[in-house]
Scaffold this motif. Structure first.
Motif, mmCIF file in Angstrom:
data_model
loop_
_atom_site.group_PDB
_atom_site.id
_atom_site.type_symbol
_atom_site.label_atom_id
_atom_site.label_comp_id
_atom_site.label_asym_id
_atom_site.label_seq_id
_atom_site.Cartn_x
_atom_site.Cartn_y
_atom_site.Cartn_z
ATOM 1 N N HIS A 1 19.837 57.776 57.692
ATOM 2 C CA HIS A 1 21.073 57.012 57.562
ATOM 3 C C HIS A 1 21.651 57.206 56.154
ATOM 4 N N PHE A 2 22.900 56.770 55.973
ATOM 5 C CA PHE A 2 23.608 57.053 54.722
ATOM 6 C C PHE A 2 24.089 55.783 54.044
ATOM 7 N N ALA A 3 23.921 55.751 52.729
ATOM 8 C CA ALA A 3 24.463 54.668 51.903
ATOM 9 C C ALA A 3 25.145 55.280 50.695
ATOM 10 N N ASP A 4 26.167 54.607 50.172
ATOM 11 C CA ASP A 4 26.764 55.051 48.916
ATOM 12 C C ASP A 4 27.308 53.840 48.169
ATOM 13 N N TYR A 5 27.830 54.090 46.988
ATOM 14 C CA TYR A 5 28.333 53.025 46.124
ATOM 15 C C TYR A 5 29.845 52.899 46.225
ATOM 16 N N THR A 6 30.383 53.279 47.350
ATOM 17 C CA THR A 6 31.826 53.325 47.609
ATOM 18 C C THR A 6 32.503 54.056 46.446
ATOM 19 N N VAL A 7 33.497 53.429 45.802
ATOM 20 C CA VAL A 7 34.194 54.124 44.713
ATOM 21 C C VAL A 7 34.119 53.320 43.423
ATOM 22 N N ARG A 8 32.918 52.783 43.159
ATOM 23 C CA ARG A 8 32.751 52.074 41.890
ATOM 24 C C ARG A 8 31.339 52.312 41.361
ATOM 25 N N LEU A 9 31.271 52.649 40.110
ATOM 26 C CA LEU A 9 30.011 52.778 39.387
ATOM 27 C C LEU A 9 30.064 52.059 38.054
ATOM 28 N N ALA A 10 31.260 51.917 37.511
ATOM 29 C CA ALA A 10 31.392 51.286 36.195
ATOM 30 C C ALA A 10 30.856 49.864 36.251
ATOM 31 N N PRO A 11 30.078 49.443 35.262
ATOM 32 C CA PRO A 11 29.547 48.078 35.259
ATOM 33 C C PRO A 11 30.653 47.053 35.096
ATOM 34 N N GLU A 12 30.501 45.925 35.758
ATOM 35 C CA GLU A 12 31.452 44.835 35.592
ATOM 36 C C GLU A 12 31.272 44.201 34.215
ATOM 37 N N PRO A 13 32.362 43.756 33.595
ATOM 38 C CA PRO A 13 32.205 43.003 32.339
ATOM 39 C C PRO A 13 31.495 41.683 32.611
ATOM 40 N N GLU A 14 30.731 41.240 31.634
ATOM 41 C CA GLU A 14 30.041 39.965 31.796
ATOM 42 C C GLU A 14 31.053 38.843 31.950
ATOM 43 N N GLU A 15 30.740 37.905 32.819
ATOM 44 C CA GLU A 15 31.626 36.774 33.059
ATOM 45 C C GLU A 15 31.932 36.051 31.747
ATOM 46 N N GLY A 16 33.211 35.831 31.506
ATOM 47 C CA GLY A 16 33.617 35.131 30.291
ATOM 48 C C GLY A 16 33.901 36.040 29.114
ATOM 49 N N LYS A 17 33.612 37.318 29.264
ATOM 50 C CA LYS A 17 33.855 38.246 28.159
ATOM 51 C C LYS A 17 35.345 38.509 28.000
ATOM 52 N N ASN A 18 35.816 38.483 26.788
ATOM 53 C CA ASN A 18 37.233 38.733 26.523
ATOM 54 C C ASN A 18 37.544 40.219 26.590
ATOM 55 N N ILE A 19 38.616 40.565 27.298
ATOM 56 C CA ILE A 19 39.042 41.954 27.438
ATOM 57 C C ILE A 19 40.499 42.058 26.989
ATOM 58 N N ASP A 20 40.794 43.100 26.250
ATOM 59 C CA ASP A 20 42.171 43.337 25.812
ATOM 60 C C ASP A 20 42.942 43.945 26.991
ATOM 61 N N TYR A 21 43.406 43.072 27.854
ATOM 62 C CA TYR A 21 44.005 43.471 29.127
ATOM 63 C C TYR A 21 45.139 44.476 28.942
ATOM 64 N N TYR A 22 45.994 44.277 27.963
ATOM 65 C CA TYR A 22 47.178 45.114 27.823
ATOM 66 C C TYR A 22 46.860 46.514 27.296
ATOM 67 N N ASN A 23 45.632 46.713 26.849
ATOM 68 C CA ASN A 23 45.198 48.053 26.447
ATOM 69 C C ASN A 23 44.317 48.701 27.515
ATOM 70 N N THR A 24 44.550 48.326 28.751
ATOM 71 C CA THR A 24 43.831 48.929 29.878
ATOM 72 C C THR A 24 44.828 49.568 30.840
ATOM 73 N N TYR A 25 44.280 50.291 31.813
ATOM 74 C CA TYR A 25 45.086 50.996 32.807
ATOM 75 C C TYR A 25 44.802 50.426 34.198
ATOM 76 N N LEU A 26 45.764 50.530 35.082
ATOM 77 C CA LEU A 26 45.518 50.334 36.508
ATOM 78 C C LEU A 26 45.048 51.666 37.075
ATOM 79 N N LYS A 27 43.967 51.631 37.845
ATOM 80 C CA LYS A 27 43.366 52.868 38.347
ATOM 81 C C LYS A 27 43.044 52.713 39.832
ATOM 82 N N ILE A 28 43.206 53.781 40.568
ATOM 83 C CA ILE A 28 42.785 53.779 41.959
ATOM 84 C C ILE A 28 41.946 55.017 42.232
#
Length: 358
Positions: free
Chosen positions: A238-265
């Motif tokens: 049988h087959f399993a995969d990680y769909t289309v995400r590997l990047a680790p999620e930021p820790e809950e509550g961590k501040n991110i400079d949202y406006y210096n990020t990109y929208l990605k698909i």
């Protein structure tokens, strides 16, 4: 052959699952990875899981899934430490109780190197199905015989009455060559009465190699092609995969400079993973993401607006009927499309003349 997508217990990934076609949800078995305990919440960790059962019940209903507890420790460290609630329940006991309260159809998962308290706690739930995750991406092939023996001993000691044993041979994104993967499948397939599934991905972990305001072929689909090649020797794999995400999620509550990020698909096609990337959000990223969606819709690889909920959302964005302003929505869109796409590939292989006799 069944498809087992690996999903985090996060809003975007669970929404991607929830919005799948009903027949797709009926034919797949997701592997749900636990929410992580934040470093700030270590002393009262159970508060993060109070609604685990009711939440998953709304998303999964009575469909079967594998639940992996280990990721709860990703931030806070070693699962050798048995964290306890105020009434002395560990994370296995507490979370299993929440799932059992809702009568959810789950298969608990432990890892080849899980500590004894972890394995014993899963055994004590009295369930009839079990999954074992073998993280081949974290060790050399010379250790396979020893890990095989460890798993065999655990199964013979603690889980002799199981109706089903699932062995997840997990290479994650560490492709170690076809022969290494084949040898691992060959080794762990020797475990008695085990259902074997191969988990791996060739999807990039990030979009670093993609210029802003562009779409690019990011990597070939070596994951599914490796699996299809292995079917010649292991037709029940049988087959399993990680769909289309590997990047680790930021820790809950961590501040991110949202406006210096990109929208990605991340968009899955037959031969490649495609990545579309906006400009920085501070540089009209929301508007430029509309152009990314238009390019996908007008491309030869687009599956069509009626193929999946994710594809319909891409179409809506491209014509201005849906404004996408956050990172969660493109993740949901890409995963939803990916699961529909891969499930179709697996089902088509199942009915092909070469395999239909098995």
């Amino acid at each position: 052959m069944t498809y087992y997508p690996v999903l985090r217990n996060s809003a975007s990934e669970m929404n991607a699952y929830f919005n799948l076609k009903e027949d797709t949800k009926d034919s797949i078995v997701p592997i749900i990875e636990s929410k992580r305990i934040s470093s700030k919440n270590k002393k009262t960790w159970w508060t993060s899981f109070k609604t685990l059962g009711t939440y998953l019940a709304t998303k999964l209903q009575n469909r079967e899934f594998i639940y992996d507890f280990k990721q709860a420790y990703d931030i806070i460290g070693d699962p050798e430490v048995e964290l306890l609630t105020e009434d002395n329940q560990n994370i296995i006991t507490y979370c299993s109780g929440k799932l059992i309260e809702q009568d959810l159809n789950f298969i608990p998962c432990f890892h080849y190197d899980s500590p004894n308290w972890y394995v014993e706690s899963i055994k004590d739930q009295g369930l009839k199905k079990i999954a074992v995750r073998v993280r081949c991406n974290s060790f050399d092939s010379t250790l396979d015989p020893f890990i095989y023996k460890r798993i065999e001993d655990l199964l013979n000691t603690h889980f002799t009455m199981m109706e089903k044993i699932i062995i997840i041979i997990d290479f994650a994104d560490k492709y170690q060559g076809y022969n290494r993967i084949k040898k691992a499948v060959e080794t762990y397939s020797k475990l008695d009465n085990a259902t074997i599934l191969l988990a791996l991905t060739s999807c990039p972990a990030n979009s670093d190699g993609v210029p802003a305001a562009s779409i690019k072929e990011a990597s070939p689909r070596d994951d599914i092609n490796t699996y299809f090649e292995l079917l010649n020797d292991f037709p029940e794999l049988h087959f399993a995969d990680y769909t289309v995400r590997l990047a680790p999620e930021p820790e809950e509550g961590k501040n991110i400079d949202y406006y210096n990020t990109y929208l990605k698909i991340f968009y899955t096609t037959t031969d490649f993973y495609i990545i579309g990337k906006s400009t920085l959000l501070k540089d009209s990223g929301v508007e430029s993401f509309v152009d990314v969606c238009k390019t996908i819709v007008e491309s030869d690889f687009y599956s069509g607006k009626n193929f999946s909920a994710g594809d319909y959302a891409i179409y809506e964005c491209s014509v201005g009927d849906l404004e996408i302003t956050n990172h969660a929505k493109p993740i949901e869109i890409g995963i939803n499309h990916h699961i529909e796409f891969v499930n179709d590939q697996v089902r088509e292989k199942l009915v092909s003349p070469v395999f239909s006799s098995f």
